[in-house]
Motif scaffolding. Structure first.
Motif, PDB file in Angstrom:
ATOM      1  N   CYS A 148      19.610  28.920  37.354  1.00  0.00           N
ATOM      2  CA  CYS A 148      20.090  29.502  36.100  1.00  0.00           C
ATOM      3  C   CYS A 148      21.522  29.025  35.829  1.00  0.00           C
ATOM      4  CB  CYS A 148      20.023  31.027  36.146  1.00  0.00           C
ATOM      5  SG  CYS A 148      21.203  31.822  37.272  1.00  0.00           S
ATOM      6  N   TRP A 149      21.967  29.195  34.603  1.00  0.00           N
ATOM      7  CA  TRP A 149      23.320  28.798  34.207  1.00  0.00           C
ATOM      8  C   TRP A 149      24.159  30.050  33.956  1.00  0.00           C
ATOM      9  CZ3 TRP A 149      25.534  23.882  33.371  1.00  0.00           C
ATOM     10  CH2 TRP A 149      24.660  22.807  33.600  1.00  0.00           C
ATOM     11  N   VAL A 150      25.445  29.969  34.301  1.00  0.00           N
ATOM     12  CA  VAL A 150      26.333  31.104  34.077  1.00  0.00           C
ATOM     13  C   VAL A 150      27.558  30.659  33.287  1.00  0.00           C
ATOM     14  CG1 VAL A 150      25.615  32.393  36.115  1.00  0.00           C
ATOM     15  CG2 VAL A 150      27.458  30.753  36.300  1.00  0.00           C
ATOM     16  N   ALA A 151      27.998  31.528  32.386  1.00  0.00           N
ATOM     17  CA  ALA A 151      29.222  31.303  31.622  1.00  0.00           C
ATOM     18  C   ALA A 151      30.375  31.927  32.390  1.00  0.00           C
ATOM     19  CB  ALA A 151      29.106  31.921  30.234  1.00  0.00           C
ATOM     20  N   LEU A 152      31.458  31.170  32.561  1.00  0.00           N
ATOM     21  CA  LEU A 152      32.563  31.574  33.428  1.00  0.00           C
ATOM     22  C   LEU A 152      33.877  31.689  32.678  1.00  0.00           C
ATOM     23  CD1 LEU A 152      31.639  29.165  36.337  1.00  0.00           C
ATOM     24  CD2 LEU A 152      31.261  31.632  36.317  1.00  0.00           C
ATOM     25  N   LYS A 153      34.657  32.691  33.033  1.00  0.00           N
ATOM     26  CA  LYS A 153      35.991  32.906  32.485  1.00  0.00           C
ATOM     27  C   LYS A 153      37.013  32.697  33.589  1.00  0.00           C
ATOM     28  CE  LYS A 153      39.316  34.410  29.769  1.00  0.00           C
ATOM     29  NZ  LYS A 153      39.789  33.631  28.610  1.00  0.00           N
ATOM     30  N   ILE A 154      37.906  31.744  33.408  1.00  0.00           N
ATOM     31  CA  ILE A 154      38.921  31.457  34.425  1.00  0.00           C
ATOM     32  C   ILE A 154      39.915  32.613  34.523  1.00  0.00           C
ATOM     33  CG2 ILE A 154      40.805  29.906  35.093  1.00  0.00           C
ATOM     34  CD1 ILE A 154      39.327  27.669  33.633  1.00  0.00           C
ATOM     35  N   ILE A 155      40.169  33.080  35.738  1.00  0.00           N
ATOM     36  CA  ILE A 155      41.153  34.132  35.994  1.00  0.00           C
ATOM     37  C   ILE A 155      42.382  33.464  36.604  1.00  0.00           C
ATOM     38  CG2 ILE A 155      41.595  36.354  37.098  1.00  0.00           C
ATOM     39  CD1 ILE A 155      39.286  36.351  35.079  1.00  0.00           C
ATOM     40  N   ASP A 213      45.249  33.542  48.601  1.00  0.00           N
ATOM     41  CA  ASP A 213      46.117  32.414  48.266  1.00  0.00           C
ATOM     42  C   ASP A 213      45.475  31.064  48.568  1.00  0.00           C
ATOM     43  OD1 ASP A 213      46.234  32.385  51.016  1.00  0.00           O
ATOM     44  OD2 ASP A 213      48.373  32.818  51.168  1.00  0.00           O
ATOM     45  N   GLU A 214      44.293  31.067  49.219  1.00  0.00           N
ATOM     46  CA  GLU A 214      43.597  29.822  49.497  1.00  0.00           C
ATOM     47  C   GLU A 214      42.512  29.516  48.463  1.00  0.00           C
ATOM     48  OE1 GLU A 214      42.157  30.061  53.484  1.00  0.00           O
ATOM     49  OE2 GLU A 214      44.147  29.853  54.392  1.00  0.00           O
ATOM     50  N   ILE A 215      42.317  30.431  47.520  1.00  0.00           N
ATOM     51  CA  ILE A 215      41.332  30.205  46.462  1.00  0.00           C
ATOM     52  C   ILE A 215      41.932  29.246  45.434  1.00  0.00           C
ATOM     53  CG2 ILE A 215      40.011  31.257  44.593  1.00  0.00           C
ATOM     54  CD1 ILE A 215      39.890  33.815  46.239  1.00  0.00           C
ATOM     55  N   LYS A 216      41.299  28.104  45.242  1.00  0.00           N
ATOM     56  CA  LYS A 216      41.806  27.085  44.323  1.00  0.00           C
ATOM     57  C   LYS A 216      41.497  27.435  42.874  1.00  0.00           C
ATOM     58  CE  LYS A 216      41.084  23.403  47.732  1.00  0.00           C
ATOM     59  NZ  LYS A 216      40.324  22.173  48.046  1.00  0.00           N
ATOM     60  N   LYS A 217      40.314  27.985  42.631  1.00  0.00           N
ATOM     61  CA  LYS A 217      39.927  28.367  41.277  1.00  0.00           C
ATOM     62  C   LYS A 217      39.104  29.637  41.354  1.00  0.00           C
ATOM     63  CE  LYS A 217      39.078  25.321  38.158  1.00  0.00           C
ATOM     64  NZ  LYS A 217      38.475  24.194  37.396  1.00  0.00           N
ATOM     65  N   LEU A 218      39.427  30.598  40.473  1.00  0.00           N
ATOM     66  CA  LEU A 218      38.734  31.880  40.443  1.00  0.00           C
ATOM     67  C   LEU A 218      38.207  32.105  39.036  1.00  0.00           C
ATOM     68  CD1 LEU A 218      38.171  34.648  41.965  1.00  0.00           C
ATOM     69  CD2 LEU A 218      40.264  35.452  40.864  1.00  0.00           C
TER      70      LEU A 218
END
Length: 230
Positions: A148-155, A213-218
């Motif tokens: 499935c595909w998901v729509a994502l919002k950058i935090i 702090d190790e998460i590159k993109k959330l």
């Protein structure tokens, strides 16, 4: 008999409402002093409208959230003219990026911005999303199904609402996980919804800690477009 005639209603709290609550708690006392002050700034009739959203999870109008973010953009660290925007939209809808999972169902990290979109997703409710990705693997089943595909919002500020499902780029990998609160405030627990598959008497998708702090993109999962079975 009267009670039996009343339908059972389950309130659905929309992602923009949850985002507003996070930002509200972040800015209260710093950008505004009380609900009356905030209600006036956002054009609500009374402070009780803010209270209903915060206390009772009454869904906020997306336009009000937009006004809130524009009004307090400086305090939130939102730059109006970013030198390097993450994603630019020149067409209708949000870009869809195809990725290929490894045999283990986990994608080795590579920058999405180096890829070309394979299409665009456009339907009501995803206007504030930034891009769409497919789901690979079965670790988040049944909430997210493979394919499935998901729509994502950058935090951008990495403010995590415990219990919500996020797409994260962490270490050398990318994955979908439900992020839970940890006893260590510098970490979150990456939880998989699939708790039925076992290997050697242990969970195949066991929870594990991740340093924030190790998460590159959330990115918050805001909408799910399930594949059709033909």
């Amino acid at each position: 008999m009267e009670d039996a005639s009343k339908p059972n209603k389950i309130k659905t709290v929309r992602p923009e409402t949850l985002e507003f609550i996070i930002l509200y708690n972040q800015l209260r006392g710093r950008a505004f002093n009380n609900n009356s002050e905030l209600a006036e700034a956002l054009g609500f009739n009374s402070a009780s409208s803010i209270t209903e959203i915060i206390k009772s999870r009454q869904n906020i109008d997306p336009d009000k959230l937009k006004i809130f973010k524009e009004k307090f953009g400086e305090q939130l660290g939102i730059r109006k003219n970013s030198e390097k925007p993450v994603l630019q939209r020149s067409e209708e809808g949000i870009p869809m990026y195809e990725i290929t999972a490894t045999a283990s169902g986990v994608e080795v990290y590579n920058d999405i911005n180096d890829s070309l979109p394979v299409g665009r997703m456009n339907f009501p409710g995803i206007e504030e999303c930034d891009f769409a990705l497919p789901v690979w693997g079965h670790s988040m089943y049944p909430y997210l199904e493979n394919g499935c595909w998901v729509a994502l919002k950058i935090i951008n500020d990495k403010k995590i609402l415990p219990g919500e499902v996020y797409y994260i780029e962490w270490g050398d990998y990318r994955m979908y996980k439900r992020l839970l609160a940890s006893d260590n405030p510098e970490e979150v627990i990456a939880h998989s919804d699939n708790v039925t598959e076992m290997v050697g008497g242990r969970l195949k998708y066991a929870p594990f800690p991740i340093r924030i702090d190790e998460i590159k993109k959330l990115c918050l999962v805001k909408d799910i477009h399930k594949k059709h079975n033909h």
